[in-house]
Scaffold this motif. Structure first.
Motif, mmCIF file in Angstrom:
data_model
loop_
_atom_site.group_PDB
_atom_site.id
_atom_site.type_symbol
_atom_site.label_atom_id
_atom_site.label_comp_id
_atom_site.label_asym_id
_atom_site.label_seq_id
_atom_site.Cartn_x
_atom_site.Cartn_y
_atom_site.Cartn_z
ATOM 1 N N SER A 166 -3.735 6.844 -1.583
ATOM 2 C CA SER A 166 -4.550 7.096 -0.881
ATOM 3 C C SER A 166 -5.130 8.396 -0.511
ATOM 4 C CB SER A 166 -4.105 6.277 0.738
ATOM 5 O OG SER A 166 -2.950 7.201 1.066
ATOM 6 N N TRP A 175 -7.720 3.131 -2.389
ATOM 7 C CA TRP A 175 -6.568 3.603 -3.386
ATOM 8 C C TRP A 175 -7.330 4.225 -4.676
ATOM 9 C CZ3 TRP A 175 -1.852 4.021 -1.415
ATOM 10 C CH2 TRP A 175 -1.398 3.184 -0.209
ATOM 11 N N LYS A 209 -10.702 -0.708 -2.760
ATOM 12 C CA LYS A 209 -10.322 -0.894 -1.198
ATOM 13 C C LYS A 209 -9.561 -1.865 -0.879
ATOM 14 C CE LYS A 209 -13.051 1.291 1.318
ATOM 15 N NZ LYS A 209 -13.802 1.864 2.362
ATOM 16 N N THR A 237 -8.298 1.137 3.540
ATOM 17 C CA THR A 237 -7.938 2.081 2.780
ATOM 18 C C THR A 237 -8.369 1.997 1.272
ATOM 19 O OG1 THR A 237 -5.737 2.125 4.037
ATOM 20 C CG2 THR A 237 -5.695 3.199 1.937
#
Length: 113
Positions: free
Chosen positions: A47, A85, A79, A83
């Motif tokens: 992240s 990634w 996503k 969040t």
């Protein structure tokens, strides 16, 4: 072989496609290079906040760097909820660099330093 730089500029070759300015711009910033190295060595999606922990810059700056690397095709982003990634596209990166080296070798098979 072209006799002059002017003649060489008029010839199209694989090296022209491989010398992608956006790709090199993405790799031209020391912070982005450190971020990429961190993600390559980590070996898993991270992240923005995880990546920010290994950098001496603000979270928002890290987020912008990650987005630029993703636009250049160096990183992939996924996503999940709120969040994002990010992970290094190692195969793509290595392939692009190998392809560039091959294109250079095509024109300079016996290049000396």
């Amino acid at each position: 072989m072209p006799a002059s730089p002017r003649q060489a500029a008029r010839r199209r070759a694989a090296v022209d496609r491989r010398l992608d300015p956006a790709f090199f711009k993405a790799l031209a910033d020391p912070t982005r290079v450190r971020i990429l190295a961190c993600l390559i060595k980590c070996g898993r999606p991270c992240s923005v906040s995880e990546v920010a922990e290994c950098c001496a810059v603000d979270f928002s700056v890290v987020a912008r760097h990650l987005a630029l690397l993703a636009r250049a095709g160096v990183l992939a982003v996924e996503k999940k909820g709120r969040t994002a990634w990010y992970h290094a596209r190692c195969g793509e990166l290595a392939g692009r660099l190998r392809g560039l080296a091959d294109a250079i070798d095509e024109w300079c098979p016996t290049c000396e330093e």
